[in-house]
Design a protein around this motif. Structure first.
Motif, mmCIF file in Angstrom:
data_model
loop_
_atom_site.group_PDB
_atom_site.id
_atom_site.type_symbol
_atom_site.label_atom_id
_atom_site.label_comp_id
_atom_site.label_asym_id
_atom_site.label_seq_id
_atom_site.Cartn_x
_atom_site.Cartn_y
_atom_site.Cartn_z
ATOM 1 N N LEU A 39 63.341 26.975 41.293
ATOM 2 C CA LEU A 39 63.073 28.163 40.480
ATOM 3 C C LEU A 39 62.062 27.861 39.385
ATOM 4 N N ARG A 40 62.211 26.693 38.757
ATOM 5 C CA ARG A 40 61.256 26.325 37.727
ATOM 6 C C ARG A 40 59.857 26.106 38.322
ATOM 7 N N ALA A 41 59.816 25.514 39.503
ATOM 8 C CA ALA A 41 58.531 25.314 40.162
ATOM 9 C C ALA A 41 57.878 26.649 40.508
ATOM 10 N N GLN A 42 58.705 27.631 40.848
ATOM 11 C CA GLN A 42 58.163 28.951 41.165
ATOM 12 C C GLN A 42 57.506 29.571 39.939
ATOM 13 N N VAL A 43 58.105 29.365 38.762
ATOM 14 C CA VAL A 43 57.500 29.852 37.522
ATOM 15 C C VAL A 43 56.155 29.164 37.291
ATOM 16 N N GLU A 44 56.111 27.878 37.539
ATOM 17 C CA GLU A 44 54.862 27.136 37.355
ATOM 18 C C GLU A 44 53.784 27.629 38.317
ATOM 19 N N ILE A 45 54.189 27.908 39.543
ATOM 20 C CA ILE A 45 53.228 28.407 40.532
ATOM 21 C C ILE A 45 52.680 29.763 40.101
ATOM 22 N N ARG A 46 53.577 30.665 39.689
ATOM 23 C CA ARG A 46 53.139 31.999 39.268
ATOM 24 C C ARG A 46 52.263 31.918 38.015
ATOM 25 N N SER A 47 52.573 31.005 37.118
ATOM 26 C CA SER A 47 51.754 30.842 35.909
ATOM 27 C C SER A 47 50.353 30.359 36.282
ATOM 28 N N ALA A 48 50.274 29.445 37.237
ATOM 29 C CA ALA A 48 48.966 28.971 37.692
ATOM 30 C C ALA A 48 48.193 30.091 38.383
ATOM 31 N N GLU A 49 48.894 30.948 39.132
ATOM 32 C CA GLU A 49 48.243 32.084 39.775
ATOM 33 C C GLU A 49 47.694 33.057 38.739
ATOM 34 N N GLN A 50 48.414 33.213 37.631
ATOM 35 C CA GLN A 50 47.925 34.085 36.569
ATOM 36 C C GLN A 50 46.641 33.511 35.955
ATOM 37 N N LYS A 51 46.625 32.206 35.708
ATOM 38 C CA LYS A 51 45.414 31.570 35.179
ATOM 39 C C LYS A 51 44.248 31.763 36.147
ATOM 40 N N GLN A 52 44.536 31.640 37.432
ATOM 41 C CA GLN A 52 43.497 31.830 38.438
ATOM 42 C C GLN A 52 42.965 33.256 38.404
ATOM 43 N N ALA A 53 43.863 34.234 38.279
ATOM 44 C CA ALA A 53 43.438 35.633 38.239
ATOM 45 C C ALA A 53 42.572 35.912 37.021
ATOM 46 N N VAL A 54 42.918 35.326 35.880
ATOM 47 C CA VAL A 54 42.109 35.503 34.673
ATOM 48 C C VAL A 54 40.732 34.871 34.861
ATOM 49 N N ALA A 55 40.700 33.671 35.437
ATOM 50 C CA ALA A 55 39.420 33.003 35.681
ATOM 51 C C ALA A 55 38.561 33.799 36.661
ATOM 52 N N GLU A 56 39.191 34.388 37.671
ATOM 53 C CA GLU A 56 38.442 35.193 38.640
ATOM 54 C C GLU A 56 37.907 36.462 37.988
ATOM 55 N N TYR A 57 38.651 37.024 37.053
ATOM 56 C CA TYR A 57 38.146 38.182 36.309
ATOM 57 C C TYR A 57 36.902 37.788 35.520
ATOM 58 N N ALA A 58 36.970 36.642 34.838
ATOM 59 C CA ALA A 58 35.815 36.179 34.073
ATOM 60 C C ALA A 58 34.622 35.926 34.988
ATOM 61 N N ARG A 59 34.878 35.318 36.134
ATOM 62 C CA ARG A 59 33.788 35.051 37.076
ATOM 63 C C ARG A 59 33.176 36.353 37.584
ATOM 64 N N ALA A 60 34.030 37.332 37.883
ATOM 65 C CA ALA A 60 33.524 38.624 38.356
ATOM 66 C C ALA A 60 32.697 39.319 37.285
ATOM 67 N N GLY A 61 33.127 39.214 36.022
ATOM 68 C CA GLY A 61 32.372 39.828 34.940
ATOM 69 C C GLY A 61 31.008 39.199 34.760
ATOM 70 N N GLN A 62 30.956 37.872 34.808
ATOM 71 C CA GLN A 62 29.670 37.181 34.683
ATOM 72 C C GLN A 62 28.753 37.527 35.854
ATOM 73 N N LYS A 63 29.333 37.641 37.036
ATOM 74 C CA LYS A 63 28.541 38.017 38.212
ATOM 75 C C LYS A 63 28.003 39.428 38.063
ATOM 76 N N ALA A 64 28.829 40.333 37.515
ATOM 77 C CA ALA A 64 28.394 41.716 37.332
ATOM 78 C C ALA A 64 27.208 41.797 36.378
ATOM 79 N N PHE A 65 27.293 41.100 35.243
ATOM 80 C CA PHE A 65 26.183 41.100 34.293
ATOM 81 C C PHE A 65 24.920 40.509 34.928
ATOM 82 N N SER A 66 25.103 39.425 35.692
ATOM 83 C CA SER A 66 23.962 38.784 36.336
ATOM 84 C C SER A 66 23.294 39.718 37.327
#
Length: 459
Positions: A349-376
């Motif tokens: 269960l604790r590992a599942q929380v860690e996995i979901r937290s890492a997925e959230q970080k990934q989603a935030v990073a992908e949002y930032a990447r998409a924004g930079q791509k949009a401006f470019s």
């Protein structure tokens, strides 16, 4: 039978816990996410490349090209393109997952029936059993799951909207490419005809004794070179037509009809301000919704570590011709509650929380990447359009000069003051300038379609 008496406290504890259930934490705000897009500096108030008008972006951009046939093909593609149908199916799947996740917040009811005779497998028992249960979402696990599914649905819907816009832009660019290929074929035919005229002139000069066999052979070689160029251009045109047919869902037979001339370049486009790109573009909306979904998945995983409280209710009505049921009045009803608390599951269960937290970080990073791509993409389309406009003016002047140079070279060759090589070089320079300008004009229209897409303008 009257329902068995229940002590008030039997249900008081779980009901009180349910009423005092934890409120869901909100996902990151849009402002929080925007800070991730440009971490090294503030967002500019206007696009640096320029070339547009700082007014709100208008939709229905396809009409600006004034090509009814192109609009018809885009509508055909929106109806029949296979890739777009795949995106639409993903939206339907996401909607189904929302229903599945929401079902956990509602009671679960089951019904079982038993029947038999004296000699049958039922042993003479006949009865009906009804069971119902409801998990009290005290910690928000089910609500987080339902919220995540809704956010995933919103992301799928935004992806579908962006797929529609991308398809429209792709059809427009393929249209321009196919029209350009037809116009390039016309230029190649003109150049071939001019080269054939030079070949006839060289043969005439050789026949009357003013020319040489070398000049005549060079003229024939030049004609064959332009014939090969024409075949290459015709092949490119067929490929462009087939690509367009595939986009609109037709059989790729290179038979689709396109215009004979390129559209006029639309006037300068309202581009708004950079911050609006993050709000208008459907792919940015989808990325933001995926961040919210990932956030809710973290909440779901954390809540899964806490006890589950479930209310249960049941009823039965059983009769028998063989067995005397003592001390039981039919029907029988029951009501209760149970609590299940995870104590040890090997850290899963604790590992599942860690996995979901890492997925959230990934989603935030992908949002930032998409924004930079949009401006470019916006800055690139604006800058490229500006350079292409300047190149078109330069190439127009080059065509004018090369036409004059070719005219003078032909005259000098006819009177014997210049050789054939000079004429062929002038003709080749004119052909190169004409084809380059046409390529630039087609690319200008394609970049305008790219700009519309980059700004998030609707078809």
């Amino acid at each position: 039978m009257s329902m068995p008496s229940l002590r008030p406290w039997v249900l008081a504890a779980p009901l009180a816990a349910a009423l005092a259930g934890c409120a869901l934490k909100p996902p990151p705000t849009t402002d929080d996410l925007r800070k991730e897009v440009l971490q090294q500096g503030p967002m500019p108030e206007a696009f640096r490349a320029g070339g547009g008008v700082s007014t709100p972006v208008a939709d229905h951009w396809l009409a600006s090209f004034e090509e009814p046939a192109l609009t018809t093909l885009v509508n055909e593609a929106l109806a029949y393109n296979a890739d777009l149908q795949v995106a639409a199916a993903r939206v339907e799947q996401a909607a189904g997952y929302v229903k599945v996740a929401s079902g956990g917040l509602l009671p679960s009811v089951g019904l079982a029936a038993l029947g038999g005779d004296k000699s049958g497998g039922g042993g003479g028992l006949n009865g009906v059993f009804l069971n119902a249960s409801l998990e009290l979402d005290v910690w928000g696990r089910l609500r987080y799951e339902s919220a995540a599914s809704r956010e995933q649905l919103a992301a799928a819907e935004a992806d579908y909207a962006y797929a529609r816009q991308s398809l429209a832009a792709m059809v427009a660019k393929s249209w321009f490419l196919a029209v350009e290929a037809g116009m390039q074929r016309a230029i190649a035919k003109d150049s071939l005809s001019s080269s054939e005229g030079l070949m006839r002139l060289a043969d005439d000069r050789l026949r009357i004794g003013n020319g040489t066999a070398l000049s005549s052979a060079q003229a024939r070689a030049s004609v064959n070179g332009y014939r090969d160029t024409l075949k290459q251009v015709e092949l490119s045109r067929e490929q462009a037509l087939r690509a367009l047919e595939l986009l609109v869902g037709r059989y790729p037979g290179a038979e689709i009809a396109v215009a004979d001339q390129l559209s006029r370049m639309p006037p300068p486009l309202p581009v708004g301000v950079p911050s609006e790109v993050l709000e208008r573009r459907p792919d940015m909306v989808a990325a933001e919704r995926r961040v919210a979904a990932a956030f809710n998945r973290v909440g779901e995983a954390k809540a899964a570590q806490l006890p589950k409280i479930r209310l249960t209710a049941g009823g039965s009505n059983v009769s028998s011709e063989l067995i005397v049921l003592k001390d039981v009045s039919s029907p029988v009803w029951s009501l209760g509650a149970n609590l299940i608390a995870p104590i040890y599951q090997g850290g899963a269960l604790r590992a599942q929380v860690e996995i979901r937290s890492a997925e959230q970080k990934q989603a935030v990073a992908e949002y930032a990447r998409a924004g930079q791509k949009a401006f470019s993409e916006v800055e690139t389309a604006l800058g490229t359009e500006s350079i292409l406009r300047e190149r078109e003016a330069v190439l127009t002047a080059a065509i004018r000069d090369n036409e004059e140079a070719l005219r003078l070279a032909r005259i000098q060759y006819q009177v014997g003051t210049a050789d054939l090589r000079t004429v062929e070089q002038s003709q080749l320079a004119l052909y190169a300038a004409r084809t380059s300008r046409l390529r630039v004009q087609s690319e200008q229209l394609a970049q305008r379609a790219n700009l519309y897409l980059a700004l998030g303008g609707g078809v």
